[in-house]
Design a protein around this motif. Structure first.
Motif, PDB file in Angstrom:
ATOM      1  N   VAL A  15      -8.623  -6.024   4.889  1.00 35.60           N
ATOM      2  CA  VAL A  15      -7.242  -7.134   4.082  1.00 35.60           C
ATOM      3  C   VAL A  15      -7.695  -8.346   4.791  1.00 35.60           C
ATOM      4  O   VAL A  15      -7.840  -9.414   4.299  1.00 35.60           O
ATOM      5  N   LEU A  30      -7.876  -1.194  -5.839  1.00 34.05           N
ATOM      6  CA  LEU A  30      -8.894  -0.654  -5.755  1.00 34.05           C
ATOM      7  C   LEU A  30      -8.159   0.702  -5.116  1.00 34.05           C
ATOM      8  O   LEU A  30      -9.247   1.243  -5.051  1.00 34.05           O
ATOM      9  N   THR A  31      -6.822   0.362  -4.165  1.00 34.27           N
ATOM     10  CA  THR A  31      -6.401   1.831  -3.456  1.00 34.27           C
ATOM     11  C   THR A  31      -6.293   2.649  -5.269  1.00 34.27           C
ATOM     12  O   THR A  31      -6.865   3.976  -4.473  1.00 34.27           O
ATOM     13  N   PHE A  39     -13.208  -2.944   0.189  1.00 26.76           N
ATOM     14  CA  PHE A  39     -11.903  -4.488   0.088  1.00 26.76           C
ATOM     15  C   PHE A  39     -11.994  -5.311   0.555  1.00 26.76           C
ATOM     16  O   PHE A  39     -11.718  -6.545   0.725  1.00 26.76           O
ATOM     17  N   CYS A  45     -11.821  -9.156  -0.914  1.00 25.57           N
ATOM     18  CA  CYS A  45     -10.451 -10.187  -0.723  1.00 25.57           C
ATOM     19  C   CYS A  45     -11.341 -11.237  -0.112  1.00 25.57           C
ATOM     20  O   CYS A  45     -10.662 -12.069   0.210  1.00 25.57           O
ATOM     21  N   PRO A  95      -5.029 -11.048  -1.771  1.00 31.15           N
ATOM     22  CA  PRO A  95      -4.976  -9.406  -0.746  1.00 31.15           C
ATOM     23  C   PRO A  95      -4.142  -8.960  -1.875  1.00 31.15           C
ATOM     24  O   PRO A  95      -4.313  -7.506  -1.382  1.00 31.15           O
ATOM     25  N   VAL A 140      -6.119  -7.397  -4.943  1.00 31.03           N
ATOM     26  CA  VAL A 140      -6.769  -6.133  -4.195  1.00 31.03           C
ATOM     27  C   VAL A 140      -6.574  -4.410  -4.386  1.00 31.03           C
ATOM     28  O   VAL A 140      -7.188  -3.905  -4.585  1.00 31.03           O
ATOM     29  N   ILE A 141      -5.163  -4.645  -3.341  1.00 30.75           N
ATOM     30  CA  ILE A 141      -4.448  -3.755  -3.101  1.00 30.75           C
ATOM     31  C   ILE A 141      -4.021  -3.024  -3.886  1.00 30.75           C
ATOM     32  O   ILE A 141      -4.515  -1.794  -4.172  1.00 30.75           O
ATOM     33  N   ILE A 150     -15.120   2.148   1.004  1.00 30.51           N
ATOM     34  CA  ILE A 150     -13.553   1.874   1.042  1.00 30.51           C
ATOM     35  C   ILE A 150     -13.267   0.078   1.960  1.00 30.51           C
ATOM     36  O   ILE A 150     -13.463  -0.883   1.080  1.00 30.51           O
ATOM     37  N   ILE A 159      -7.665  -0.470   5.394  1.00 33.66           N
ATOM     38  CA  ILE A 159      -7.766  -0.992   3.391  1.00 33.66           C
ATOM     39  C   ILE A 159      -6.731  -2.251   4.861  1.00 33.66           C
ATOM     40  O   ILE A 159      -7.031  -3.292   4.227  1.00 33.66           O
ATOM     41  N   TYR A 181       0.893  -1.274  -0.322  1.00 33.94           N
ATOM     42  CA  TYR A 181      -0.016   0.058  -0.071  1.00 33.94           C
ATOM     43  C   TYR A 181       0.985   1.282  -0.069  1.00 33.94           C
ATOM     44  O   TYR A 181       0.899   2.525  -0.298  1.00 33.94           O
TER      45      TYR A 181
END
Length: 427
Positions: A366, A340-341, A324, A328, A333, A336-337, A320, A362, A160
């Protein structure tokens, strides 16, 4: 275009392709639609390479390697034995010890899956012998391992931080508060469960046994000292702390404990190399995928159509958390980070949210999603390690998921749970 990309990814996932394949082909489909062909594919490749160029990512294989060395050696067992010596005799003490051991091992590994293996392997048989149901035991192990994603070091926080440009050192220190909050909630539930099920207590360790367990665990306890003390004492950067942890793990297991031999190096290096390769492929492709989404202004379109930009800070945080958490439950994970971030980045910037607060949220979601059915990755790690059927592994998870979601809401509405230590150290 966005819907076509995601439909391609979903179809490939349903056909059983590994995550990197849907991610690559989904991104390529979006690129072809955006540029009318393959003529400028070098742009996409450049973005992929840029994704794995940040030096902060060097910390990822270092922490993976350190965790692998410790898992195969004695460090994990020594930490578990120390915790058991002090709280194993109270009602529910064995379960509380399991949750606490997951927290301590998280402070030296940064990986939920490594924690499932290192803590679950020795403690699950002891919990079953003590009268705990296997469904409760498995659920406790996979959900308490989520704390490893919050207590520094955390591989999720590193990813992240690289993607969002947020200070990894600040993320590390901010994860301690939420991690301890979850440990406290789990411990209370374990004690209540033990009284309700009338689980017998363990024999109380003598003070001599306790001092002996502390003495044996002193060396492994050096890992959080190196990480936290080194980073916040200005001695190491997070990347340098990761390298120092590897050196410390080698000295500990090969020289001091002598639990590993030279012949073990090959297997450890191979395991670390395979995991690192998967992570870096996902990071590279994820960065290319995110670039295509940003270039096509898909985040602004999606968030604008949902009205999230006008929802206010707490509304954005709740959106958010939901996105997330759901993602997940189905997808790795790290992916996803990565995906979606950037999508939520415009909303985070427009509402003036603290990126560290967002990063902790986040990371929490996750972690929760990783242990939540149907496809949380920790569930399948437990299935592989403990050789138990899927339904038995997930049977006991609902109370833990509820507690994790409650902790998430507390962090959303009381951000100082995460930011207090950050503010003490950095402001």
């Amino acid at each position: 275009m966005a819907w076509i990309m995601f439909l391609v990814m979903l179809a490939l996932l349903l056909f059983g392709f590994p995550m990197k394949v849907p991610l690559i082909l989904g991104a390529v489909v979006g690129f072809v639609m955006m540029f009318d062909g393959f003529d400028r594919m070098e742009f996409f490749i450049q973005q992929m390479l840029a994704g794995i160029r940040p030096t902060a990512l060097i910390a990822v294989p270092m922490f993976i390697l350190a965790a692998d060395i410790m898992t195969r050696g004695q460090s994990a067992n020594r930490l578990v034995n120390m915790v058991m010596a002090f709280i194993g005799h109270i009602k529910g003490g064995l379960a509380v010890s399991t949750a606490t051991s997951c927290t301590l091992f998280g402070a030296v590994s940064g990986s939920t899956q490594a924690t499932v293996v290192a803590v679950g392997s020795p403690l699950r048989p002891r919990m079953l012998e003590s009268g705990y149901k296997d469904s409760f035991t498995l659920a406790l192990i996979i959900n308490a391992s989520d704390i490893a994603f919050l207590i520094p070091p955390s591989i999720g926080m590193i990813i992240y931080g690289v993607i969002s440009g947020t200070s990894i050192a600040e993320l590390f220190i901010a994860g301690i508060g939420p991690g301890l909050l979850i440990l406290f909630m789990f411990s209370i539930y374990c004690i209540i469960y033990a009284y309700r099920m009338d689980v017998p207590t363990e024999a109380k360790a003598s003070w001599g046994e306790r001092f002996r367990s502390v003495r044996q665990a002193l060396w492994p306890l050096g890992f959080p000292v190196i990480i936290v003390g080194g980073i916040y004492g200005g001695i190491f950067s997070p990347t340098e702390a990761a390298a120092a942890c590897v050196l410390y793990a080698v000295i500990l297991e090969f020289v001091i404990f002598r639990s590993l031999k030279a012949r073990d190096i090959y297997e450890i290096a191979k395991s670390t190399g395979l995991i690192t390769a998967v992570v870096f492929i996902l990071v590279a492709v994820g960065n290319g995928f995110s670039w295509i989404l940003s270039f096509a202004q898909i985040p602004q379109t999606v968030l604008g159509s949902l009205g999230i930009n006008e929802a206010g800070p707490n509304g954005v945080l709740l959106a958010i958390a939901i996105a997330f958490f759901i993602a997940c439950m189905f997808v790795d994970p790290i992916v996803v980070i990565l995906v979606l971030t950037p999508i939520f980045a415009p909303a985070v910037a427009s509402t003036g949210l603290d990126p560290v607060h967002v990063g902790i949220l986040i990371t929490m979601m996750v972690a929760v999603g990783s242990a939540t059915p149907p496809f949380g990755c920790d569930i399948f790690t437990a299935i592989a390690i403990f050789k138990r059927p899927y339904w038995e592994v997930i049977k006991g998870t609902p109370p833990f998921v509820i507690m994790l979601l409650a902790a998430t809401l507390l962090v959303i509405f009381f951000p100082q749970i995460a930011l207090f230590l950050r503010d003490v150290f950095f402001q």
